[in-house]
Write a protein that holds these residues in place. Sequence first.
Motif, PDB file in Angstrom:
ATOM      1  N   ILE A  35     -40.009  29.210 -27.290  1.00 35.83           N
ATOM      2  CA  ILE A  35     -40.466  27.847 -27.599  1.00 35.83           C
ATOM      3  C   ILE A  35     -41.997  27.795 -27.588  1.00 35.83           C
ATOM      4  O   ILE A  35     -42.633  27.226 -28.480  1.00 35.83           O
ATOM      5  CB  ILE A  35     -39.872  26.835 -26.595  1.00 35.83           C
ATOM      6  CG1 ILE A  35     -38.361  26.719 -26.799  1.00 35.83           C
ATOM      7  CG2 ILE A  35     -40.528  25.468 -26.741  1.00 35.83           C
ATOM      8  CD1 ILE A  35     -37.642  25.890 -25.750  1.00 35.83           C
ATOM      9  N   ARG A  75     -38.348  22.935 -29.675  1.00 30.08           N
ATOM     10  CA  ARG A  75     -36.997  23.120 -29.098  1.00 30.08           C
ATOM     11  C   ARG A  75     -35.947  23.120 -30.205  1.00 30.08           C
ATOM     12  O   ARG A  75     -35.039  23.959 -30.211  1.00 30.08           O
ATOM     13  CB  ARG A  75     -36.680  22.000 -28.105  1.00 30.08           C
ATOM     14  CG  ARG A  75     -37.400  22.089 -26.774  1.00 30.08           C
ATOM     15  CD  ARG A  75     -36.859  20.986 -25.860  1.00 30.08           C
ATOM     16  NE  ARG A  75     -37.717  20.713 -24.738  1.00 30.08           N
ATOM     17  CZ  ARG A  75     -37.730  21.409 -23.599  1.00 30.08           C
ATOM     18  NH1 ARG A  75     -36.915  22.433 -23.466  1.00 30.08           N
ATOM     19  NH2 ARG A  75     -38.539  21.091 -22.626  1.00 30.08           N
ATOM     20  N   ARG A  95     -36.393  23.870 -33.308  1.00 31.38           N
ATOM     21  CA  ARG A  95     -36.528  25.086 -34.116  1.00 31.38           C
ATOM     22  C   ARG A  95     -35.913  26.295 -33.417  1.00 31.38           C
ATOM     23  O   ARG A  95     -35.275  27.139 -34.056  1.00 31.38           O
ATOM     24  CB  ARG A  95     -38.007  25.359 -34.417  1.00 31.38           C
ATOM     25  CG  ARG A  95     -38.579  24.383 -35.416  1.00 31.38           C
ATOM     26  CD  ARG A  95     -39.966  24.761 -35.873  1.00 31.38           C
ATOM     27  NE  ARG A  95     -40.414  23.799 -36.874  1.00 31.38           N
ATOM     28  CZ  ARG A  95     -41.329  24.025 -37.788  1.00 31.38           C
ATOM     29  NH1 ARG A  95     -41.939  25.184 -37.814  1.00 31.38           N
ATOM     30  NH2 ARG A  95     -41.675  23.113 -38.666  1.00 31.38           N
ATOM     31  N   VAL A 107     -46.378  22.851 -33.765  1.00 36.56           N
ATOM     32  CA  VAL A 107     -45.425  21.732 -33.720  1.00 36.56           C
ATOM     33  C   VAL A 107     -45.329  21.184 -32.298  1.00 36.56           C
ATOM     34  O   VAL A 107     -45.815  21.800 -31.344  1.00 36.56           O
ATOM     35  CB  VAL A 107     -44.017  22.169 -34.207  1.00 36.56           C
ATOM     36  CG1 VAL A 107     -44.061  22.552 -35.663  1.00 36.56           C
ATOM     37  CG2 VAL A 107     -43.487  23.320 -33.363  1.00 36.56           C
TER      38      VAL A 107
END
Lengths: 463, 589
Positions: free
Chosen positions: B530, B545, B547, B539
Amino acid sequence: MKPDQAWQPYTPSAENPWDLAKVGHLYRRAGFGPTMAELERGLADGPEKTIQRLLTGQPADPDFEAASEFMADERSLPAGSDATQLAAWWLARILHNPHPFREKLALFWHNHFATSLAKVRNARFMLGQYRLLYEHALGDFRQLLKAITTDPAMMIWLDTVTSRKGQPNENYARELMELFSLGIGHYTETDIREAARAFTGYTIRDGVAHFDPKQHDAGEKTVLGQTGRWKAEDIVRICLEQPACPRFIVGKLYRAFVSEAEPPTPEFLEPLAQLYRRCGFNTATVIETIFRSQWFFSPAAYRQRIKSPVEFVVGIVRGLEGRVGTLPLADALAALGQLLFSPPSVKGWDGGPAWLNAQTLLYRQNLALAITSTEDSRFGRRCDPAALLQKHLRNGDAEAIDFFLTLFLQNDLPAESLQKLRDYAVSSRQHRFPKYWTESDIREHRWRTLAYLTLTIPEFQLA
Amino acid sequence: MRRWLRLGILLTATSLIVAAGDATAADSADLLAMIPAPDSAAALLIVVEKPRSVLETTQAVAAYQSALQSLPAVREALDATPVRRLKRLLRFFESELQAEWPVLVDKVAGGGLALLLAVGPNPPPSLLIIHGTDEACVRNFQQRALLILDEESTRQGGPSLTRQQHLAVEVASLGNDFHSSRVGRTLLISNQRSFLNQAISHLQTADRKQSLAGRSGPAEARTLLGGNPLAWLWFDFARIKQEKPVQDFFANSRKDLFQTLVAGATIDALRRAEYIAASLDAIPGGYSAKLQLPVRRADLAEGLTLHVPSADKPGSLPLLLPKQVIYSQSFHLDLGDLWRKRETIINPQQRRQIEEGAKQVTRVLPNTSVAELLEHSGPYHRFVLAHRVEKLYSREPGQPLPAGAYVMSGCGEKFGKIADAGLRAAALLAGLPYGLTMHEEQYDGTTIVSYRFSESKPIPDDPEQLRFNAAPCFAMVADSLIVASHPGLLKDLIGELRSPRDQQSPAVWRNRLDAAGVAASVRSYPQQTITTTILSDGVSLSEARRRVDALVEWIQTLGHFEIQSDHEPETFKLQFRWISSPAAAKVAP
């Protein structure tokens, strides 16, 4: 300008009005450069309110804090993390922290207490040192100096952990006096040798400093004229009591936040040094005085610093309201000579003209192109000048030029640079583009190129 | 330079997309006959006989489809400016040539494509041949492609296209490094004008003897590879071996014990090979690639048989595949043979060091010696990494690591006794500074000896508490010794050894990476993934999370990846195979 006049508050007047150039100047020094919204708000609010906002920062952003803390967890950023990962973590904070001034100060202290992962070899300790710098960035320098003395990263960096009774290591004692508090000429070699004995017996246990009385030289030492059975904190206190200490720190603050063009005389800085001691070494108080001063908004300070690579890159990304990954940024910064958490020596980065040479200037231009072109896979379309123009409802080449020049240079640039941009906008319309490009492709490409060309104007290298 | 690189990429990508047809699969020999043999330089030849199949096969792979659907990072990459531009370029060709790309592919490159890269200085010549089936379409494609290139070059401030003639054939050039021509339905592209001229002359004379079809290597390679590959290559290794650095490498590697142990037989096969052949094939659910060297097993250098058993014995034992396995390896390495033949295999300096080390270790071994241990050890080794969910201690390690185990075969009952005594002695010595405590338990008729670290004793050299990932343990199952970092894994392996899920194989070195195990590991400890997602993609935490969740789901569908090497009687083969999970097919449309 005389010292007593120079540090008096600046008040806008018809001859010396509050304008975009001053807003941009303030945002570059108290942060990493403005966004268009910040420029507009700063201009509307005036100096008093804008400086106050920068000094106190925007309200805390729970999402930012949550993400930053998550990434700082031991499972996310283990001790063995490499320098790029660690630098990227800090860059993410610099980019998204609603209090960029505090990050700027933390960066200042990182350069002041320059410590490198290359020797410390423990990302957790480096992260711990960052937290220390950030916590005390605007606060009491005395507490910061005391805390940094037993900071695990510093203890490894300057060999305090190997300093034993009978075999004192002089590194920390020397740098404490030379680089951290007094400056050359305000101590003797004997002071260093004696002080080094006071730093014996400090080790790291379970990740924190641990004092081992058996390894400590408990004998009497005479340091800077004071004799006693001194320990580490006593030497720090003695250094802080020296008149040279506030002058030394204020001198470094001046170079970092006012001008690196010409060193000021001691007399010129004396009001600031006296203020620093009077306010209990409160760094925010001195910096606020600097930012509110006539001198700060005079030509003597305006564009009198060269942007560090971090300032250069973060200024572009913030200005373009981009959301790029900081790992590729950290990588690029290493090529530009400033990998965070990895200063080249205990003296930190030289800064000033040393940032620029033919190679680094070329690297800066290439990086600006990579960020703005949207064609570089590292940054993709996450920092798109054409999208920013659309967001701000700007249309047409003239509006694009005006937008980028306002954003990045506050329209303060030589006439020939402005003409070059206009010439490009005209000449590029004559360029032959491949048949499969649409009108929109061509227009957006031209706007991105205008943004890039703005960033290559020499004045953009200045803070 | 960067500009030309981009142009090259654009051109190559366009060519590959447009040249991906299979209307009439070309005979490799025909393609080879079109390529003039380079004068003296060594060469690398890549042939795609059925270009369209490459793209169609890729599109048909479920993992590819699910990546497009479920991975935001992939979608974002496909939305990047260069990719958008490439898609627009493809649509331009479809519009101009009035056909969908699969049809265009058939017409422009249905006969296959071949890329020849000479190896050498100054820079060496290269030639791309795209053989079409429709001359008019090839001509139209070429005209538009050259126009685009010219416009792109002009836009970037590069040179303009120039046109000249060679043997009444038009040659279009862009600067000094790009030259293109068309002869009938064949497109030719080269980085050297002289080599392009040579290719044009060659196509007009059609002299097979002067072509790659007239040289033995490429045709032999194609025969050796057999089947119906998506793409194949031939690399002229005989000439490369004449280079001094390559000769030095082979001479030195034989003297180096580490290289001998790790890849001695493979390096020896390479030393004997005249060429290298490789191919890429589509198989159900994935791809298979192999690299083959035309060398005989019987000619393996003296002393290197420690990597290769006699023909009547298996090359390697079954791969260990416990639950949530991440990585498994099985290989043949006869350490007893190495010890016995050390006078001939190991150089004197390293041999003295090893013998001295063995003496030192022997001092702490009760009633045995290193020599005895090696001589009674078997030639089969297996190593496995697996994700485990059970916690070993109340204290958690700073960094979670997968459990690992090593299984060594032995020769006879004595091996077990020697290994048991040796390991207990070693644990006793090594355990003192770490406060290890020993436990014995019976499991399924087997004695398991395990050791635990003290949870209260601080260990200064372990700032990340990595030791809490492990409770070292060992056991003997029949004539196999298992040493593991996790008793749970060891117990699983006891079952595995008695009822293997895999089979023994003639391949002497086998590896398998299981995506499901990797996914389980990432799912249990997602923090680093992450974090890397946030820092690389820019991001938010919640988006990262999402992704990573999507990534884990996708990894789950990837099945497994294998690499194995085998010394067959007439060839050395290195084989790669990826087979996606059957679940992937459910995700894909």
